[in-house]
Motif scaffolding. Structure first.
Motif, PDB file in Angstrom:
ATOM      1  N   SER A  90     -31.630  48.087 -12.960  1.00  9.68           N
ATOM      2  CA  SER A  90     -31.216  47.208 -11.859  1.00  9.68           C
ATOM      3  C   SER A  90     -32.430  46.618 -11.155  1.00  9.68           C
ATOM      4  O   SER A  90     -32.440  45.433 -10.793  1.00  9.68           O
ATOM      5  N   TYR A 146     -35.377  38.189 -10.610  1.00  5.71           N
ATOM      6  CA  TYR A 146     -34.694  37.094  -9.903  1.00  5.71           C
ATOM      7  C   TYR A 146     -35.253  36.858  -8.500  1.00  5.71           C
ATOM      8  O   TYR A 146     -35.585  35.735  -8.138  1.00  5.71           O
ATOM      9  N   SER A 175     -32.909  32.592 -14.269  1.00  8.75           N
ATOM     10  CA  SER A 175     -32.017  31.655 -13.580  1.00  8.75           C
ATOM     11  C   SER A 175     -30.921  32.400 -12.827  1.00  8.75           C
ATOM     12  O   SER A 175     -30.641  33.571 -13.106  1.00  8.75           O
ATOM     13  N   LYS A 176     -30.291  31.696 -11.903  1.00  6.42           N
ATOM     14  CA  LYS A 176     -29.167  32.261 -11.163  1.00  6.42           C
ATOM     15  C   LYS A 176     -28.036  32.611 -12.137  1.00  6.42           C
ATOM     16  O   LYS A 176     -27.368  33.628 -11.983  1.00  6.42           O
ATOM     17  N   GLU A 177     -27.847  31.771 -13.161  1.00 11.94           N
ATOM     18  CA  GLU A 177     -26.797  32.014 -14.161  1.00 11.94           C
ATOM     19  C   GLU A 177     -27.055  33.319 -14.928  1.00 11.94           C
ATOM     20  O   GLU A 177     -26.128  34.103 -15.136  1.00 11.94           O
ATOM     21  N   TYR A 179     -28.951  35.862 -13.906  1.00 15.88           N
ATOM     22  CA  TYR A 179     -28.811  36.947 -12.924  1.00 15.88           C
ATOM     23  C   TYR A 179     -27.331  37.298 -12.742  1.00 15.88           C
ATOM     24  O   TYR A 179     -26.947  38.467 -12.804  1.00 15.88           O
ATOM     25  N   GLN A 180     -26.508  36.278 -12.546  1.00 16.49           N
ATOM     26  CA  GLN A 180     -25.069  36.494 -12.342  1.00 16.49           C
ATOM     27  C   GLN A 180     -24.422  37.090 -13.591  1.00 16.49           C
ATOM     28  O   GLN A 180     -23.556  37.959 -13.495  1.00 16.49           O
ATOM     29  N   TYR A 181     -24.860  36.668 -14.759  1.00 15.87           N
ATOM     30  CA  TYR A 181     -24.368  37.216 -16.022  1.00 15.87           C
ATOM     31  C   TYR A 181     -24.643  38.725 -16.081  1.00 15.87           C
ATOM     32  O   TYR A 181     -23.785  39.514 -16.478  1.00 15.87           O
ATOM     33  N   CYS A 182     -25.848  39.117 -15.667  1.00 16.62           N
ATOM     34  CA  CYS A 182     -26.221  40.543 -15.669  1.00 16.62           C
ATOM     35  C   CYS A 182     -25.357  41.348 -14.705  1.00 16.62           C
ATOM     36  O   CYS A 182     -24.965  42.475 -15.004  1.00 16.62           O
ATOM     37  N   LEU A 183     -25.033  40.769 -13.556  1.00 17.80           N
ATOM     38  CA  LEU A 183     -24.171  41.458 -12.590  1.00 17.80           C
ATOM     39  C   LEU A 183     -22.740  41.535 -13.113  1.00 17.80           C
ATOM     40  O   LEU A 183     -22.104  42.595 -13.059  1.00 17.80           O
ATOM     41  N   ASP A 184     -22.232  40.417 -13.610  1.00 18.21           N
ATOM     42  CA  ASP A 184     -20.845  40.354 -14.077  1.00 18.21           C
ATOM     43  C   ASP A 184     -20.582  41.273 -15.262  1.00 18.21           C
ATOM     44  O   ASP A 184     -19.467  41.741 -15.457  1.00 18.21           O
ATOM     45  N   LYS A 226     -24.626  45.738  -9.048  1.00 16.59           N
ATOM     46  CA  LYS A 226     -24.558  44.745  -7.967  1.00 16.59           C
ATOM     47  C   LYS A 226     -24.499  45.380  -6.583  1.00 16.59           C
ATOM     48  O   LYS A 226     -25.005  44.812  -5.630  1.00 16.59           O
TER      49      LYS A 226
END
Length: 150
Positions: A66, A73, A80-82, A84-89, A95
């Motif tokens: 984590s 990020y 990228s934000k995308e 980063y969000q992919y890793c969280l999702d 998260k």
């Protein structure tokens, strides 16, 4: 007689049917390496350790994974934000833990469990300045030696 610790298997790095965003190929080798360490920690013999001590390496690797995503990020602006969000999702990074790291006073928190109010005696809640210098005290949940602020 030996203790039996059942550790749930960690999900594979890639769980989504959707293709990962651009930049994934740059972080995938590190994530694969951390996943290999996690699998190793899960099957590591735990004879001679207390039941909770057998889980400490798993908590440390979870934190490391984590923190890797968080630093890429927020600190280095390297993904990228995308991505980063992919890793969280996809539960590649925690998260809830990252959300705490963004708050003042929780920047170096080791795990969410250590700040839950029912665990008020956790070493992690003691500021580092108030810990005895020559005494080693470890959190019973995750093995942290005190991640509280200054």
């Amino acid at each position: 007689h030996s203790l039996s610790v059942v550790v749930p298997a960690m999900p594979p790095v890639r769980r989504s049917k959707k293709a990962p965003p651009e930049g994934w190929e740059l972080i995938e080798p590190t994530l694969d390496e951390l996943d290999a360490k996690m699998k190793e920690a899960q099957v590591d013999p735990h004879e001679g350790k207390r039941k909770v001590e057998a889980l400490w390496p798993i908590f440390r690797i979870h934190h490391q994974k984590s923190r890797y995503i968080f630093d890429l990020y927020f600190k280095r602006n390297a993904i990228s934000k995308e991505l980063y969000q992919y890793c969280l999702d996809n539960n590649i990074a925690d998260k809830n833990l990252i959300a705490k790291w963004k708050k003042q006073g929780y920047e170096s928190l080791c795990c969410i469990r250590c700040i839950q109010t029912r665990d008020t005696n956790c070493i992690c809640r003691v500021p580092r300045g108030k810990l005895e210098v020559d005494r080693v005290i470890e959190c019973q949940h995750c093995g942290c030696r005190g991640c509280g602020g200054k």
